[in-house]
Write a protein that holds these residues in place. Structure first.
Motif, mmCIF file in Angstrom:
data_model
loop_
_atom_site.group_PDB
_atom_site.id
_atom_site.type_symbol
_atom_site.label_atom_id
_atom_site.label_comp_id
_atom_site.label_asym_id
_atom_site.label_seq_id
_atom_site.Cartn_x
_atom_site.Cartn_y
_atom_site.Cartn_z
ATOM 1 N N VAL A 53 0.839 -1.204 0.000
ATOM 2 C CA VAL A 53 0.000 0.000 0.000
ATOM 3 C C VAL A 53 0.875 1.256 0.000
ATOM 4 O O VAL A 53 0.589 2.221 -0.722
ATOM 5 C CB VAL A 53 -0.963 -0.005 1.212
ATOM 6 N N ASP A 54 1.946 1.245 0.770
ATOM 7 C CA ASP A 54 2.859 2.380 0.815
ATOM 8 C C ASP A 54 3.467 2.645 -0.567
ATOM 9 O O ASP A 54 3.521 3.794 -1.008
ATOM 10 C CB ASP A 54 3.964 2.111 1.838
ATOM 11 N N GLN A 55 3.872 1.592 -1.260
ATOM 12 C CA GLN A 55 4.458 1.759 -2.595
ATOM 13 C C GLN A 55 3.414 2.253 -3.604
ATOM 14 O O GLN A 55 3.711 3.105 -4.441
ATOM 15 C CB GLN A 55 5.085 0.447 -3.088
ATOM 16 N N VAL A 60 1.296 6.504 -7.156
ATOM 17 C CA VAL A 60 0.196 7.371 -7.584
ATOM 18 C C VAL A 60 0.553 8.835 -7.343
ATOM 19 O O VAL A 60 0.293 9.700 -8.186
ATOM 20 C CB VAL A 60 -1.120 6.987 -6.877
ATOM 21 N N SER A 61 1.170 9.133 -6.208
ATOM 22 C CA SER A 61 1.591 10.511 -5.909
ATOM 23 C C SER A 61 2.577 11.011 -6.948
ATOM 24 O O SER A 61 2.480 12.156 -7.422
ATOM 25 C CB SER A 61 2.228 10.583 -4.522
ATOM 26 N N TYR A 67 2.033 14.556 -13.831
ATOM 27 C CA TYR A 67 0.968 15.052 -14.709
ATOM 28 C C TYR A 67 0.806 16.560 -14.546
ATOM 29 O O TYR A 67 0.740 17.301 -15.525
ATOM 30 C CB TYR A 67 -0.349 14.348 -14.398
ATOM 31 N N CYS A 68 0.745 17.022 -13.304
ATOM 32 C CA CYS A 68 0.561 18.459 -13.057
ATOM 33 C C CYS A 68 1.756 19.268 -13.548
ATOM 34 O O CYS A 68 1.587 20.361 -14.085
ATOM 35 C CB CYS A 68 0.316 18.717 -11.568
ATOM 36 N N LYS A 69 2.960 18.743 -13.374
ATOM 37 C CA LYS A 69 4.155 19.448 -13.856
ATOM 38 C C LYS A 69 4.179 19.513 -15.377
ATOM 39 O O LYS A 69 4.710 20.450 -15.955
ATOM 40 C CB LYS A 69 5.418 18.757 -13.361
ATOM 41 N N THR A 70 3.589 18.519 -16.029
ATOM 42 C CA THR A 70 3.593 18.478 -17.489
ATOM 43 C C THR A 70 2.512 19.366 -18.087
ATOM 44 O O THR A 70 2.770 20.146 -19.002
ATOM 45 C CB THR A 70 3.389 17.027 -17.995
ATOM 46 N N ILE A 88 1.154 17.298 -3.480
ATOM 47 C CA ILE A 88 -0.128 16.597 -3.543
ATOM 48 C C ILE A 88 -1.298 17.562 -3.379
ATOM 49 O O ILE A 88 -2.298 17.475 -4.089
ATOM 50 C CB ILE A 88 -0.185 15.480 -2.476
ATOM 51 N N VAL A 89 -1.184 18.503 -2.457
ATOM 52 C CA VAL A 89 -2.261 19.481 -2.268
ATOM 53 C C VAL A 89 -2.394 20.360 -3.511
ATOM 54 O O VAL A 89 -3.504 20.656 -3.957
ATOM 55 C CB VAL A 89 -2.034 20.328 -0.993
ATOM 56 N N ALA A 90 -1.270 20.763 -4.103
ATOM 57 C CA ALA A 90 -1.316 21.557 -5.340
ATOM 58 C C ALA A 90 -2.020 20.769 -6.443
ATOM 59 O O ALA A 90 -2.853 21.314 -7.171
ATOM 60 C CB ALA A 90 0.090 21.950 -5.777
ATOM 61 N N CYS A 91 -1.707 19.488 -6.562
ATOM 62 C CA CYS A 91 -2.387 18.639 -7.562
ATOM 63 C C CYS A 91 -3.879 18.548 -7.269
ATOM 64 O O CYS A 91 -4.703 18.626 -8.184
ATOM 65 C CB CYS A 91 -1.786 17.234 -7.569
ATOM 66 N N GLY A 92 -4.227 18.390 -6.009
ATOM 67 C CA GLY A 92 -5.640 18.299 -5.631
ATOM 68 C C GLY A 92 -6.402 19.563 -5.975
ATOM 69 O O GLY A 92 -7.522 19.514 -6.490
#
Length: 144
Positions: A53-55, A60-61, A67-70, A88-92
């Motif tokens: 689950v950690d991996q 996913v993170s 994706y957001c950087k692209t 993660i918050v910026a992506c959200g």
């Protein structure tokens, strides 16, 4: 896992008494010796599940940030420059709100998210009701 350890009379060291599972803590768990082989097998099974689950969470993170950087690099980097907003918050925020320029002002954004106070106005009476119950709950929690 903590309950399983307590059941077998194993107390965690003081340095690991928190919610964070550091690499050192995981190593300590892996090194525990049990008299009962099924107890060790149970712990190993739980640790395999935790590591899986950690991996998955890390993968996913990473994909979200990539994706957001692209596709939203400028907005992503601007959001990241705000203290307290990580990747993660910026992506959200970008995923949930889309283009932030669609809001005419910060006031409109605050109203959409649910950070502006409710107001009751009738004639000359004006009453501020506190934070409005109508909100985009996820985004409001990001901003708060």
């Amino acid at each position: 896992i903590k309950m399983q350890l307590l059941y077998f009379g194993i107390k965690e060291p003081e340095e690991f008494d928190n919610d964070h599972w550091s690499h050192k803590y995981r190593k300590w768990l892996d090194g525990i010796v049990f008299e009962n082989p099924t107890a060790k097998a149970t712990l190993e099974s739980r640790m395999r599940f935790f590591r899986f689950v950690d991996q998955e969470l890390r993968d996913v993170s990473t994909q979200l940030r990539r994706y957001c950087k692209t596709y939203h690099k400028k907005d992503y980097m601007l959001l990241r420059s705000i203290p307290g907003i990580g990747g993660i918050v910026a992506c959200g925020i970008l995923c949930e709100l889309g283009d932030l320029r669609r809001f005419n002002s910060v006031k409109h954004l605050a109203g959409y998210v649910g950070l502006s106070p409710g107001v009751h106005q009738s004639g000359s009476n004006y009453k501020t009701l506190g934070i409005t119950p109508r909100a985009h709950r996820l985004i409001r929690s990001y901003f708060v």
